[in-house]
Design a protein around this motif. Structure first.
Motif, PDB file in Angstrom:
ATOM      1  N   THR A 131       4.852   1.500  18.170  1.00  0.00           N
ATOM      2  CA  THR A 131       3.080   2.233  18.138  1.00  0.00           C
ATOM      3  C   THR A 131       3.211   3.466  19.934  1.00  0.00           C
ATOM      4  O   THR A 131       2.110   4.514  19.381  1.00  0.00           O
ATOM      5  CB  THR A 131       2.421   0.659  18.613  1.00  0.00           C
ATOM      6  OG1 THR A 131       2.913  -0.371  18.120  1.00  0.00           O
ATOM      7  CG2 THR A 131       1.282   1.239  19.256  1.00  0.00           C
TER       8      THR A 131
ATOM      9  N   ASN B  44       3.265   6.690  18.069  1.00  0.00           N
ATOM     10  CA  ASN B  44       2.354   7.238  17.346  1.00  0.00           C
ATOM     11  C   ASN B  44       1.677   7.301  18.008  1.00  0.00           C
ATOM     12  O   ASN B  44       0.088   8.844  17.745  1.00  0.00           O
ATOM     13  CB  ASN B  44       2.251   6.022  16.250  1.00  0.00           C
ATOM     14  CG  ASN B  44       2.857   5.835  15.173  1.00  0.00           C
ATOM     15  OD1 ASN B  44       3.455   7.433  15.007  1.00  0.00           O
ATOM     16  ND2 ASN B  44       2.775   5.115  13.971  1.00  0.00           N
TER      17      ASN B  44
ATOM     18  N   VAL C 164       4.758   3.061   8.896  1.00  0.00           N
ATOM     19  CA  VAL C 164       5.299   1.478  10.014  1.00  0.00           C
ATOM     20  C   VAL C 164       4.662   0.625   8.710  1.00  0.00           C
ATOM     21  O   VAL C 164       3.402   0.827   7.984  1.00  0.00           O
ATOM     22  CB  VAL C 164       4.532   1.050  10.631  1.00  0.00           C
ATOM     23  CG1 VAL C 164       4.885  -0.289  11.131  1.00  0.00           C
ATOM     24  CG2 VAL C 164       5.129   1.695  12.042  1.00  0.00           C
ATOM     25  N   ALA C 165       5.042  -0.356   7.896  1.00  0.00           N
ATOM     26  CA  ALA C 165       4.585  -1.588   7.144  1.00  0.00           C
ATOM     27  C   ALA C 165       3.655  -2.625   8.236  1.00  0.00           C
ATOM     28  O   ALA C 165       4.470  -3.148   9.266  1.00  0.00           O
ATOM     29  CB  ALA C 165       5.669  -2.226   6.364  1.00  0.00           C
ATOM     30  N   ASP C 166       2.536  -3.197   7.183  1.00  0.00           N
ATOM     31  CA  ASP C 166       1.208  -3.232   7.953  1.00  0.00           C
ATOM     32  C   ASP C 166       2.648  -4.569   8.392  1.00  0.00           C
ATOM     33  O   ASP C 166       1.958  -5.463   9.410  1.00  0.00           O
ATOM     34  CB  ASP C 166       0.303  -3.722   6.751  1.00  0.00           C
ATOM     35  CG  ASP C 166      -0.201  -2.700   6.648  1.00  0.00           C
ATOM     36  OD1 ASP C 166       0.760  -1.757   5.160  1.00  0.00           O
ATOM     37  OD2 ASP C 166      -0.789  -2.106   7.381  1.00  0.00           O
ATOM     38  N   ALA C 167       3.186  -5.469   7.416  1.00  0.00           N
ATOM     39  CA  ALA C 167       3.620  -6.770   7.910  1.00  0.00           C
ATOM     40  C   ALA C 167       5.343  -6.980   6.338  1.00  0.00           C
ATOM     41  O   ALA C 167       5.617  -6.156   5.983  1.00  0.00           O
ATOM     42  CB  ALA C 167       2.579  -7.742   6.863  1.00  0.00           C
TER      43      ALA C 167
ATOM     44  N   PHE D 107       3.990  -7.320  -0.302  1.00  0.00           N
ATOM     45  CA  PHE D 107       4.776  -8.049   0.926  1.00  0.00           C
ATOM     46  C   PHE D 107       4.787  -8.943   0.128  1.00  0.00           C
ATOM     47  O   PHE D 107       4.888  -9.424  -0.230  1.00  0.00           O
ATOM     48  CB  PHE D 107       2.559  -7.787   1.557  1.00  0.00           C
ATOM     49  CG  PHE D 107       2.597  -6.345   1.925  1.00  0.00           C
ATOM     50  CD1 PHE D 107       3.462  -5.871   3.687  1.00  0.00           C
ATOM     51  CD2 PHE D 107       1.396  -5.875   1.208  1.00  0.00           C
ATOM     52  CE1 PHE D 107       2.748  -4.596   4.018  1.00  0.00           C
ATOM     53  CE2 PHE D 107       1.195  -4.440   1.693  1.00  0.00           C
ATOM     54  CZ  PHE D 107       2.037  -4.347   2.862  1.00  0.00           C
TER      55      PHE D 107
ATOM     56  N   LEU E 277      -2.025  -9.206   3.184  1.00  0.00           N
ATOM     57  CA  LEU E 277      -3.054  -9.426   4.302  1.00  0.00           C
ATOM     58  C   LEU E 277      -4.008 -10.033   4.026  1.00  0.00           C
ATOM     59  O   LEU E 277      -4.380 -10.795   3.717  1.00  0.00           O
ATOM     60  CB  LEU E 277      -2.796  -7.932   4.174  1.00  0.00           C
ATOM     61  CG  LEU E 277      -1.480  -7.029   3.842  1.00  0.00           C
ATOM     62  CD1 LEU E 277      -1.527  -5.639   3.735  1.00  0.00           C
ATOM     63  CD2 LEU E 277      -0.891  -6.823   5.083  1.00  0.00           C
TER      64      LEU E 277
ATOM     65  N   ASP F 167      -6.720  -8.508   4.644  1.00  0.00           N
ATOM     66  CA  ASP F 167      -7.926  -7.975   3.173  1.00  0.00           C
ATOM     67  C   ASP F 167      -7.170  -8.291   1.333  1.00  0.00           C
ATOM     68  O   ASP F 167      -7.981  -8.090   0.603  1.00  0.00           O
ATOM     69  CB  ASP F 167      -7.966  -6.319   3.496  1.00  0.00           C
ATOM     70  CG  ASP F 167      -6.740  -5.873   3.054  1.00  0.00           C
ATOM     71  OD1 ASP F 167      -5.808  -6.447   2.728  1.00  0.00           O
ATOM     72  OD2 ASP F 167      -6.647  -4.444   2.877  1.00  0.00           O
TER      73      ASP F 167
ATOM     74  N   ARG G  73      -4.452  -8.527   0.424  1.00  0.00           N
ATOM     75  CA  ARG G  73      -3.446  -6.791  -0.344  1.00  0.00           C
ATOM     76  C   ARG G  73      -2.370  -7.495  -0.675  1.00  0.00           C
ATOM     77  O   ARG G  73      -1.574  -8.402   0.009  1.00  0.00           O
ATOM     78  CB  ARG G  73      -3.579  -6.001  -0.371  1.00  0.00           C
ATOM     79  CG  ARG G  73      -4.967  -5.005  -0.504  1.00  0.00           C
ATOM     80  CD  ARG G  73      -4.795  -3.280   0.322  1.00  0.00           C
ATOM     81  NE  ARG G  73      -4.202  -3.456   1.846  1.00  0.00           N
ATOM     82  CZ  ARG G  73      -4.416  -2.329   2.431  1.00  0.00           C
ATOM     83  NH1 ARG G  73      -3.697  -1.104   2.372  1.00  0.00           N
ATOM     84  NH2 ARG G  73      -3.641  -2.821   3.471  1.00  0.00           N
TER      85      ARG G  73
ATOM     86  N   ARG H 167       1.172  -2.176  -1.088  1.00  0.00           N
ATOM     87  CA  ARG H 167       0.701  -1.502  -0.599  1.00  0.00           C
ATOM     88  C   ARG H 167       1.666   0.080  -1.164  1.00  0.00           C
ATOM     89  O   ARG H 167       2.726   0.044  -0.837  1.00  0.00           O
ATOM     90  CB  ARG H 167       0.301  -0.855   0.398  1.00  0.00           C
ATOM     91  CG  ARG H 167      -0.018   0.421   1.825  1.00  0.00           C
ATOM     92  CD  ARG H 167      -0.143  -0.256   3.041  1.00  0.00           C
ATOM     93  NE  ARG H 167      -0.368   1.503   3.291  1.00  0.00           N
ATOM     94  CZ  ARG H 167      -0.351   1.335   5.069  1.00  0.00           C
ATOM     95  NH1 ARG H 167       0.409   1.148   6.133  1.00  0.00           N
ATOM     96  NH2 ARG H 167      -0.622   3.225   5.803  1.00  0.00           N
TER      97      ARG H 167
ATOM     98  N   MET I 125       2.714   4.260   0.300  1.00  0.00           N
ATOM     99  CA  MET I 125       2.924   5.030   1.169  1.00  0.00           C
ATOM    100  C   MET I 125       3.043   6.710   1.735  1.00  0.00           C
ATOM    101  O   MET I 125       4.997   6.122   0.375  1.00  0.00           O
ATOM    102  CB  MET I 125       2.140   4.805   2.882  1.00  0.00           C
ATOM    103  CG  MET I 125       4.244   3.907   2.707  1.00  0.00           C
ATOM    104  SD  MET I 125       3.558   3.012   4.413  1.00  0.00           S
ATOM    105  CE  MET I 125       3.385   3.705   5.330  1.00  0.00           C
TER     106      MET I 125
END
Length: 287
Positions: A85, A88, A146-149, A219, A223, A225, A227, A230, A232
């Motif tokens: 983090t 970035n 980075v993966a969200d989870a 995942f 998530l 939302d 999902r 994903r 990327m």
């Protein structure tokens, strides 16, 4: 200090911050190695990670539109993710200031490419010793994926979008040529060639697009939302949240993209085989 050079000083500071954050991330990984996989390295250790994250240079003859990729997966705990983090954030700050310089003082770009490497002797020695040419600004500011989870699995595949085609008018093509060196013989020849076709004839500017590595992430849990997956692009190592230091199930894609044509004929085959204006990569349409 003039405003333009104040921006340069800010950029130098953010460049330093980016390097320091990357070094801290690598030190964290070196102290507590996590599971990792890399496409072109059998042993993706801390040295490999440092080389990948600090590759900020053009190689001799490198196309300025092209960046080098370091495809890999790294299991990351909370400590390592905090370092990601910070890296970035520093890169985003660098990109923001660079955008201001391009808008307000674009003439400083060559100077900053020459100055920034000298701020870090180890990097400058690497620059000279490896036969590298100069700073590649895009490779400085591209962020770490980075993966969200946490993931149940990851699937990697090469994605080739072929060529992008932009229609140009004869007038637009002439303006672009006139913006180049009008005294150069090859530009004069192209202007003469352009003057010999009808003003209303459409032209096509073609840009060949480099293959990309695409990661489809699945995942473990939905998530916020809702999902469960994903997709990327991953030009740099993908950091995946992991509580046990292990990677999720993943495939091993081929080391290089398939250069054979796998798609049906497209509209770009309506273009002539020979480039019409080489300096602009402009083609005529077939009759």
């Amino acid at each position: 200090m003039k405003p333009a050079y104040r921006l340069l000083a800010e950029l130098e500071a953010t460049f330093d911050d980016t390097i320091e954050c990357i070094e801290a991330l690598v030190a964290c990984y070196r102290q507590h190695p996590r599971a990792a996989w890399a496409l072109h390295s059998p042993t993706p250790n801390a040295d490999w990670l440092r080389a990948a994250l600090l590759d900020f240079w053009y190689q001799d003859g490198q196309d300025g539109r092209v960046t080098r990729s370091y495809v890999g997966l790294i299991a990351a705990d909370e400590d390592l993710l905090e370092h990601v983090t910070r890296v970035n954030a520093a890169k985003t700050n660098f990109a923001d200031i660079l955008a201001r310089i391009r808008q307000e003082a674009a003439t400083l770009i060559p100077e900053l490419k020459a100055v920034l490497p000298f701020r870090h002797p180890a990097l400058h020695t690497h620059l000279r010793g490896q036969g590298l040419a100069r700073l590649h600004l895009k490779q400085c500011w591209r962020t770490l994926p980075v993966a969200d989870a946490p993931l149940s699995r990851a699937r990697l595949a090469w994605y080739s979008s072929g060529r992008s085609i932009k229609k140009l008018s004869v007038h637009d093509a002439e303006k672009k040529l006139l913006a180049l060196d009008q005294d150069a013989p090859h530009i004069r020849i192209q202007l003469q060639r352009l003057a010999g076709i009808p003003d209303r004839e459409p032209l096509a500017q073609v840009q060949k697009q480099a293959p990309l590595m695409r990661a489809n992430l699945f995942f473990r849990e939905p998530l916020v939302d809702g999902r469960l997956r994903r997709a990327m692009n991953v030009a740099l190592p993908l950091f995946i949240p992991s509580h046990n230091g292990q990677l999720p199930d993943h495939n091993t894609p081929p080391p290089f993209p398939n250069d054979k044509r796998t798609r049906a004929k497209r509209s770009d085959e309506r273009l002539e085989d020979e480039v019409f204006l080489p300096s602009l990569r402009v083609y005529r349409y077939k009759n």
